[in-house]
Design a protein around this motif. Structure first.
Motif, PDB file in Angstrom:
ATOM      1  N   PRO A  69       0.802  -1.234   0.000  1.00  0.00           N
ATOM      2  CA  PRO A  69       0.000   0.000   0.000  1.00  0.00           C
ATOM      3  C   PRO A  69       0.827   1.271   0.000  1.00  0.00           C
ATOM      4  CG  PRO A  69      -0.117  -1.133   2.125  1.00  0.00           C
ATOM      5  CD  PRO A  69       0.544  -2.073   1.173  1.00  0.00           C
ATOM      6  N   GLY A  74       1.643  -0.318  -5.641  1.00  0.00           N
ATOM      7  CA  GLY A  74       0.501  -0.544  -4.752  1.00  0.00           C
ATOM      8  C   GLY A  74      -0.473   0.623  -4.759  1.00  0.00           C
ATOM      9  N   LYS A  75       0.051   1.854  -4.761  1.00  0.00           N
ATOM     10  CA  LYS A  75      -0.815   3.035  -4.816  1.00  0.00           C
ATOM     11  C   LYS A  75      -1.578   3.090  -6.130  1.00  0.00           C
ATOM     12  CE  LYS A  75       2.001   5.917  -1.728  1.00  0.00           C
ATOM     13  NZ  LYS A  75       2.875   7.118  -1.627  1.00  0.00           N
ATOM     14  N   GLU A  78      -4.338   0.406  -6.113  1.00  0.00           N
ATOM     15  CA  GLU A  78      -5.434   0.840  -5.240  1.00  0.00           C
ATOM     16  C   GLU A  78      -6.252   1.945  -5.897  1.00  0.00           C
ATOM     17  OE1 GLU A  78      -3.716   1.756  -1.364  1.00  0.00           O
ATOM     18  OE2 GLU A  78      -4.681  -0.052  -0.611  1.00  0.00           O
ATOM     19  N   THR A  84      -4.414  -4.094  -3.259  1.00  0.00           N
ATOM     20  CA  THR A  84      -2.978  -4.357  -3.289  1.00  0.00           C
ATOM     21  C   THR A  84      -2.724  -5.816  -3.657  1.00  0.00           C
ATOM     22  OG1 THR A  84      -3.032  -4.766  -0.898  1.00  0.00           O
ATOM     23  CG2 THR A  84      -2.382  -2.560  -1.622  1.00  0.00           C
TER      24      THR A  84
END
Length: 225
Positions: A69, A74-75, A78, A84
Motif C-alpha cells: 500500500p 501498490g498506490k 489501489e 494491493t
C-alpha cells in the motif's frame, strides 16, 4: 493418510499462467536484445538477469515494498480499484514473472542470435516486412529455444519458495503452493506427506532435465542441417 492436492493444482495454475505471460513479455525482449546495437542493451540484459544472482528473499522484500500500500505500484493498483497485490494469487503471478524472466529470455535470446543475419536478409530481399520476417522466419527457427525457455520458466516457477513466501505468505487456496506445503508438512513432522510431495518434485525435475536434453539435441541437429 490424507494428502491435500490443492497446493499442487494451485502450483500448476501459477506456473502455467506465469509461463504464458513470460512468452508474451519475454520473447520481444529477447528479440530486441538479439538485434539491437543500443548502448542500453547491456543495462537491459543485466536487469533481466538480476533474479539469477539476487537472493529470493531480497527480491521478494523489494517486491513487497513496491506492491504494498505504500509502494508506487501498490498506490496505482489501489487507485484503479484493484486493491494491493501482496498476499494474493495475482501478486504471486507478478512476482513469479519477474523472478523467472531470465529463464525464458536468455534461452530465447541465444536462439535468436543463433539464426544469424542471412535468413532475415533473404526474407528482406523478398520484400518481407520486419514483422513478417519475425513471425515467418525468426520465430519458427528459434522455436526450440523458446520451448526450452518455456520449460525452464515453468519448472522454475514450480520450485519457487523464497519469493512466494515473502509476497504471498501461506494462505490455503490462495498462495499456499507446493513448496510452501512441503515446508508446512516438515514443520509439522508429517514426513509421509512431505515425502509424497517432495518425491513428486524429484520426478518432475528429472522429466524437465530429460526434456531439456532432448531439446538441446534437437537444436544441435538443426544447426548441423
Amino acid at each position: 493418510m490424507t494428502l491435500n492436492l490443492e497446493p499442487l493444482w494451485l502450483t500448476l495454475k501459477l506456473a502455467s499462467l506465469t509461463t504464458a505471460v513470460l512468452l508474451v513479455v519475454g520473447t520481444p525482449i529477447a528479440w530486441w536484445l538479439s538485434q539491437t546495437r543500443s548502448r542500453m542493451k547491456q543495462v537491459v540484459a543485466t536487469v533481466v538477469a538480476l533474479p539469477l544472482v539476487l537472493p529470493p528473499t531480497v527480491l521478494g522484500f523489494y517486491l513487497l515494498l513496491l506492491l504494498g500500500p505504500a509502494g508506487p505500484i501498490g498506490k496505482l493498483t489501489e487507485a484503479l480499484g484493484l486493491g494491493t497485490l501482496p498476499f494474493t494469487f495475482a501478486g504471486l503471478v507478478v512476482g513469479s514473472v519477474i523472478y523467472s524472466l531470465p529463464f525464458l529470455v536468455q534461452p530465447a535470446h541465444n536462439a535468436f542470435e543463433a539464426i544469424g543475419s542471412r535468413p532475415l536478409e533473404v526474407a528482406a530481399t523478398l520484400r518481407a516486412s520486419p514483422l513478417d520476417r519475425f513471425f515467418s522466419v525468426a520465430l519458427p527457427l528459434a522455436l526450440p529455444g523458446l520451448l526450452s525457455g518455456g520449460i525452464l520458466a515453468f519448472a522454475h516457477t514450480v520450485g519457487e519458495f523464497g519469493v512466494i513466501l515473502m509476497i504471498g505468505g501461506n494462505i490455503p487456496g490462495e498462495t499456499k503452493v507446493l513448496s510452501i506445503a512441503i515446508y508446512d508438512h516438515v514443520e509439522s513432522l508429517e514426513w509421509t506427506q512431505a515425502h509424497w510431495l517432495a518425491g513428486g518434485m524429484v520426478l518432475f525435475a528429472f522429466l524437465v532435465v530429460l526434456s531439456m536434453n532432448l531439446l538441446g539435441q534437437r537444436m544441435r541437429q538443426i544447426g548441423q542441417d
